[in-house]
Enzyme design. Structure first.
Site, PDB file in Angstrom:
ATOM      1  N   CYS A 282       0.820  -1.220   0.000  1.00  0.00           N
ATOM      2  CA  CYS A 282       0.000   0.000   0.000  1.00  0.00           C
ATOM      3  C   CYS A 282       0.854   1.270   0.000  1.00  0.00           C
ATOM      4  O   CYS A 282       0.430   2.298  -0.506  1.00  0.00           O
ATOM      5  CB  CYS A 282      -0.943  -0.001   1.194  1.00  0.00           C
ATOM      6  SG  CYS A 282      -0.071  -0.171   2.755  1.00  0.00           S
ATOM      7  N   GLU A 379      -3.915   3.212  -7.978  1.00  0.00           N
ATOM      8  CA  GLU A 379      -2.894   2.317  -7.444  1.00  0.00           C
ATOM      9  C   GLU A 379      -2.668   1.184  -8.459  1.00  0.00           C
ATOM     10  O   GLU A 379      -3.615   0.487  -8.815  1.00  0.00           O
ATOM     11  CB  GLU A 379      -3.511   1.746  -6.158  1.00  0.00           C
ATOM     12  CG  GLU A 379      -2.587   1.198  -5.171  1.00  0.00           C
ATOM     13  CD  GLU A 379      -3.362   0.680  -3.942  1.00  0.00           C
ATOM     14  OE1 GLU A 379      -4.569   0.377  -4.037  1.00  0.00           O
ATOM     15  OE2 GLU A 379      -2.731   0.577  -2.895  1.00  0.00           O
TER      16      GLU A 379
HETATM   17  P1  NAP Z   1      -9.741  -5.851  -0.750  1.00  0.00           P
HETATM   18  O1  NAP Z   1     -10.168  -6.480  -2.019  1.00  0.00           O
HETATM   19  O2  NAP Z   1     -10.425  -4.617  -0.318  1.00  0.00           O
HETATM   20  O3  NAP Z   1      -9.879  -6.992   0.360  1.00  0.00           O
HETATM   21  C1  NAP Z   1      -9.438  -6.799   1.694  1.00  0.00           C
HETATM   22  C2  NAP Z   1     -10.214  -7.729   2.597  1.00  0.00           C
HETATM   23  O4  NAP Z   1     -11.580  -7.318   2.600  1.00  0.00           O
HETATM   24  C3  NAP Z   1     -10.213  -9.191   2.134  1.00  0.00           C
HETATM   25  O5  NAP Z   1     -10.183 -10.011   3.269  1.00  0.00           O
HETATM   26  C4  NAP Z   1     -11.527  -9.289   1.401  1.00  0.00           C
HETATM   27  O6  NAP Z   1     -12.021 -10.595   1.263  1.00  0.00           O
HETATM   28  C5  NAP Z   1     -12.398  -8.444   2.312  1.00  0.00           C
HETATM   29  N1  NAP Z   1     -13.668  -8.025   1.727  1.00  0.00           N
HETATM   30  C6  NAP Z   1     -13.952  -7.696   0.442  1.00  0.00           C
HETATM   31  N2  NAP Z   1     -15.258  -7.394   0.324  1.00  0.00           N
HETATM   32  C7  NAP Z   1     -15.813  -7.530   1.552  1.00  0.00           C
HETATM   33  C8  NAP Z   1     -17.121  -7.380   2.076  1.00  0.00           C
HETATM   34  N3  NAP Z   1     -18.168  -7.028   1.304  1.00  0.00           N
HETATM   35  N4  NAP Z   1     -17.316  -7.609   3.395  1.00  0.00           N
HETATM   36  C9  NAP Z   1     -16.291  -7.979   4.187  1.00  0.00           C
HETATM   37  N5  NAP Z   1     -15.036  -8.158   3.748  1.00  0.00           N
HETATM   38  C10 NAP Z   1     -14.792  -7.918   2.445  1.00  0.00           C
HETATM   39  O7  NAP Z   1      -8.193  -5.526  -0.769  1.00  0.00           O
HETATM   40  P2  NAP Z   1      -7.005  -6.489  -1.197  1.00  0.00           P
HETATM   41  O8  NAP Z   1      -6.950  -6.565  -2.679  1.00  0.00           O
HETATM   42  O9  NAP Z   1      -7.047  -7.761  -0.432  1.00  0.00           O
HETATM   43  O10 NAP Z   1      -5.741  -5.683  -0.634  1.00  0.00           O
HETATM   44  C11 NAP Z   1      -5.076  -4.731  -1.357  1.00  0.00           C
HETATM   45  C12 NAP Z   1      -5.522  -3.339  -0.941  1.00  0.00           C
HETATM   46  O11 NAP Z   1      -5.250  -3.159   0.441  1.00  0.00           O
HETATM   47  C13 NAP Z   1      -4.747  -2.259  -1.656  1.00  0.00           C
HETATM   48  O12 NAP Z   1      -5.631  -1.242  -2.042  1.00  0.00           O
HETATM   49  C14 NAP Z   1      -3.777  -1.760  -0.586  1.00  0.00           C
HETATM   50  O13 NAP Z   1      -3.332  -0.444  -0.797  1.00  0.00           O
HETATM   51  C15 NAP Z   1      -4.594  -1.911   0.641  1.00  0.00           C
HETATM   52  N6  NAP Z   1      -3.727  -1.969   1.834  1.00  0.00           N
HETATM   53  C16 NAP Z   1      -3.689  -0.891   2.667  1.00  0.00           C
HETATM   54  C17 NAP Z   1      -2.841  -0.900   3.781  1.00  0.00           C
HETATM   55  C18 NAP Z   1      -2.750   0.296   4.701  1.00  0.00           C
HETATM   56  O14 NAP Z   1      -2.076   0.195   5.738  1.00  0.00           O
HETATM   57  N7  NAP Z   1      -3.369   1.412   4.375  1.00  0.00           N
HETATM   58  C19 NAP Z   1      -2.058  -2.030   4.038  1.00  0.00           C
HETATM   59  C20 NAP Z   1      -2.131  -3.111   3.165  1.00  0.00           C
HETATM   60  C21 NAP Z   1      -2.987  -3.076   2.065  1.00  0.00           C
HETATM   61  P3  NAP Z   1     -12.313 -11.193  -0.233  1.00  0.00           P
HETATM   62  O15 NAP Z   1     -11.017 -11.125  -0.963  1.00  0.00           O
HETATM   63  O16 NAP Z   1     -12.820 -12.550   0.021  1.00  0.00           O
HETATM   64  O17 NAP Z   1     -13.315 -10.331  -0.932  1.00  0.00           O
END
Ligand code: NAP
Length: 475
Positions: A282, A379
Site C-alpha cells: 500500500c 494504485e
Molecule cells: P480488498 O479487495 O479490499 O480486500 C481486503 C479484505 O476485505 C479481504 O479479506 C476481502 O475478502 C475483504 N472483503 C472484500 N469485500 C468484503 C465485504 N463485502 N465484506 C467484508 N469483507 C470484504 O483488498 P485487497 O486486494 O485484499 O488488498 C489490497 C488493498 O489493500 C490495496 O488497495 C492496498 O493499498 C490496501 N492496503 C492498505 C494498507 C494500509 O495500511 N493502508 C495495508 C495493506 C494493504 P475477499 O477477498 O474474500 O473479498
C-alpha cells in the site's frame, strides 16, 4: 495445531466440497490446503463467543495480558522459519521479505505487550471544590478485523496486538488468498495462553461474513485494511449500528527526488520500495517525480538496480521479484502499462509477463508519464515504476495533493529546509524523508482523505481500541 472451530491440520486434509475452499500457491498454482466456508450462523456464533469472552479477558490485569502478548512475540520469533515458509508458499514473496514480515509482526506484539500496562486515565481539574473529574479508557468490546493478502501476518498483528493489549476480543476474517498464515498465528496465540473465545478466525465468503460483522450490534469496532472501494462499502454497512471504524485503505505514493539528492541512495531505496512484494504494497511508490537536473543520472542508477532483480519462486534464495497474487492482479498491471504506452509513455524496461511462471510481471520502468494516465491516478499494485521529470516542485505538490489518496510518500534531497517544506506541504499521512521503511510498530501508520481513518501503531494506537468514560465524582 487447533484453534476454536478451525483446525490448521484439518484444513490441510479436507476435501474440496461446498463447505471448503482451496488455498493456492501463487507461484505454482497448486492447491496447498483447504479452509472452511464459514456461514452466517458460524459468524454469529463467533461474535457470540467473542462477546462472552470479553468480560474475562478485559477483566484480566494488564500485566496478565501483557505476559500473553510477550509470550506470543517470542513464539512468533521462535517459529520464524515455519511462518516465513508458509507466508511465501501462500503469498509468493521472497523468503527474505517473509522473514522481515514475521519480525515485524513479533515487534507489534512485543510493543503492545508493553503498552498494555500504560493505558492511563486522567484527572481533569474540576471547576468546583466539591467534585472530581476522572477520565478512564475502557476496552471498546468485540473487534471485527478484516485483513488483506499482501502482508498476511503483519496486517493481522497490527490489529490483534493493540486490540488484545487493550482487553478487547477479536473476530478476524483474513483474505481468502492467505488464510493459513492467520490460522497459524491463531494457533500460536493459543500456545501463548490466550483464552478460548478471545480470538475467532473466520474463513469463507467475504460478503456473507462481512454483512454479519458490520451489522451485529455486539461488534463495537471494525478495523479494516484493504482497498478504498471495500472500505467505502464497509463504512456504509457499519452506519446501521454506528460502529467505530478504523480504515487502512489504498495508497498512491509519490517518490520525489529533489536536485540535491544523494542519487545512489535515492535509486537504491526507490527500487527497494517499488519492487518489494512485486509492488503489491500500500505504501509503495506509484509515481516518481525526478528533478530535471538529475533525471538522467537517477535513471541510470535506477535501471542498473532494476536489471539486477531476479523474478522467481520465493523459496529460491536467489529470487528477488515475487509473482503477483493472481491473474486479476496481472491483468490490472497490463491494463495500466498499455494505457500509459497508448497515451505516450516510453517503455524503458519490462512491459510483459515474465516467463518464469504464471503470474510474474517483468520489472517495468515507464518514462514520460503524464497526469492523464491510469498509473498517475490509480494504485497499480504491481512492479511498475512510472517516471516523470519536473522543474517546479510546486507543480509536483499540486499533482500529489490533487489525488483522492493520501497514504504515504517519499522525498529525497539534502537541504533540510526544502525537505521539510516539501514533506509538510503534502496531504499524506506518512512521509519518508531519505528513508522508506515506514511500517514501524512505534509509529502511527495511516492515511488521510480516501486512504483511511485513524492510525495503527504507536502509543495512541491502543487508545483506538478503547472508549473514554468520564466520571464526575461529587464529594
Ligand atoms: P480488498 O479487495 O479490499 O480486500 C481486503 C479484505 O476485505 C479481504 O479479506 C476481502 O475478502 C475483504 N472483503 C472484500 N469485500 C468484503 C465485504 N463485502 N465484506 C467484508 N469483507 C470484504 O483488498 P485487497 O486486494 O485484499 O488488498 C489490497 C488493498 O489493500 C490495496 O488497495 C492496498 O493499498 C490496501 N492496503 C492498505 C494498507 C494500509 O495500511 N493502508 C495495508 C495493506 C494493504 P475477499 O477477498 O474474500 O473479498
Amino acid at each position: 495445531m487447533e484453534w476454536g472451530r478451525l483446525t490448521l491440520a484439518g484444513a490441510m486434509a479436507a476435501q474440496e466440497d461446498e463447505n471448503w475452499t482451496p488455498v493456492g500457491d501463487p507461484a505454482t498454482g497448486e492447491t496447498i490446503g483447504y479452509v472452511r466456508m464459514c456461514s452466517e450462523d458460524d459468524t454469529r456464533e463467533a461474535v457470540a463467543s467473542a462477546h462472552a469472552a470479553f468480560a474475562g479477558w478485559s477483566g484480566e490485569a494488564p500485566q496478565a495480558r501483557s505476559a500473553v502478548l510477550r509470550r506470543l512475540a517470542g513464539l512468533i520469533s521462535d517459529h520464524t522459519e515455519e511462518l516465513a515458509t508458509l507466508l511465501t508458499t501462500e503469498q509468493g514473496k521472497p523468503l527474505a521479505e517473509s522473514r522481515a514480515e514475521i519480525a515485524s509482526a513479533a515487534g507489534y506484539f512485543d510493543f503492545f505487550a508493553e503498552e498494555a500496562r500504560r493505558v492511563n486515565g486522567e484527572i481533569v481539574a474540576s471547576p468546583r471544590a466539591d467534585s472530581r473529574i476522572l477520565v478512564m479508557h475502557k476496552p471498546i468490546g468485540v473487534v471485527a478485523a478484516i485483513t488483506p493478502w499482501n502482508f498476511p501476518v503483519s496486517m493481522v498483528a497490527r490489529k490483534l496486538a493493540p486490540a488484545l493489549a487493550a482487553g478487547c476480543t477479536v473476530v478476524l476474517k483474513p483474505a481468502p488468498q492467505t488464510p493459513l498464515c492467520a490460522l497459524a498465528l491463531a494457533a500460536l496465540c493459543r500456545m501463548a495462553g490466550l483464552p478460548e473465545g478471545v480470538l475467532q478466525v473466520l474463513t469463507g465468503d467475504a460478503a456473507t461474513i462481512g454483512a454479519v460483522l458490520t451489522q451485529d450490534p455486539r461488534v463495537a469496532f471494525l478495523s479494516f485494511t484493504g482497498s478504498t472501494a471495500t472500505g467505502r462499502l464497509l463504512y456504509g454497512q457499519c452506519a446501521i449500528t454506528i460502529k467505530k471504524l478504523g480504515l487502512e485503505l489504498g495508497g498512491h505514493a509519490p517518490f520525489i527526488v529533489l536536485p540535491d539528492a544523494d542519487l545512489d541512495k535515492a535509486a537504491t531505496l526507490a527500487v527497494a520500495a517499488k519492487f518489494r512484494n512485486a509492488g503489491q504494497t500500500c505504501v509503495c511508490p506509484n509515481r516518481f517525480f525526478i528533478h530535471d537536473e538529475v533525471y538522467d543520472d537517477f535513471l541510470g542508477r535506477l535501471l542498473q538496480q532494476v536489471d539486477r532483480l531476479v523474478p522467481g519462486d520465493g523459496r529460491n534464495p536467489e529470487s528477488t521479484l515475487a509473482p503477483l497474487i493472481d491473474e486479476a492482479a496481472l491483468t490490472k498491471v497490463e491494463r495500466h502499462v498499455a494505457d500509459a504506452v497508448a497515451k505516450g509513455a516510453t517503455l524503458t524496461r519490462g512491459g510483459r509477463r515474465a516467463a518464469v511462471g504464471r503470474t510474474w510481471y517483468q520489472a517495468t520502468v515507464l518514462e514520460n508519464v503524464g497526469p492523464d494516465m491510469l498509473v498517475s491516478c490509480e494504485e497499480t499494485f504491481g512492479p511498475v515504476a512510472a517516471l516523470s521529470r519536473f522543474t517546479d516542485v510546486e507543480q509536483v505538490k499540486s499533482a500529489v495533493n490533487a489525488s483522492q489518496y493520501g497514504l504515504a510518500g517519499y522525498v529525497f534531497g539534502r537541504d533540510i529546509s526544502s525537505l521539510l517544506k516539501t514533506a509538510e506541504s503534502l496531504d499524506l499521512g506518512m512521509v519518508g524523508i531519505n528513508a522508506i521503511h515506514l511500517g514501524l510498530e512505534m509509529a502511527p501508520i495511516g492515511g488521510v482523505k480516501q486512504s483511511g481513518l485513524g492510525r495503527e501503531g504507536g502509543h495512541a494506537g491502543i487508545l483506538d481500541y478503547c472508549e473514554q468514560q468520564y466520571l464526575l465524582v461529587g464529594l
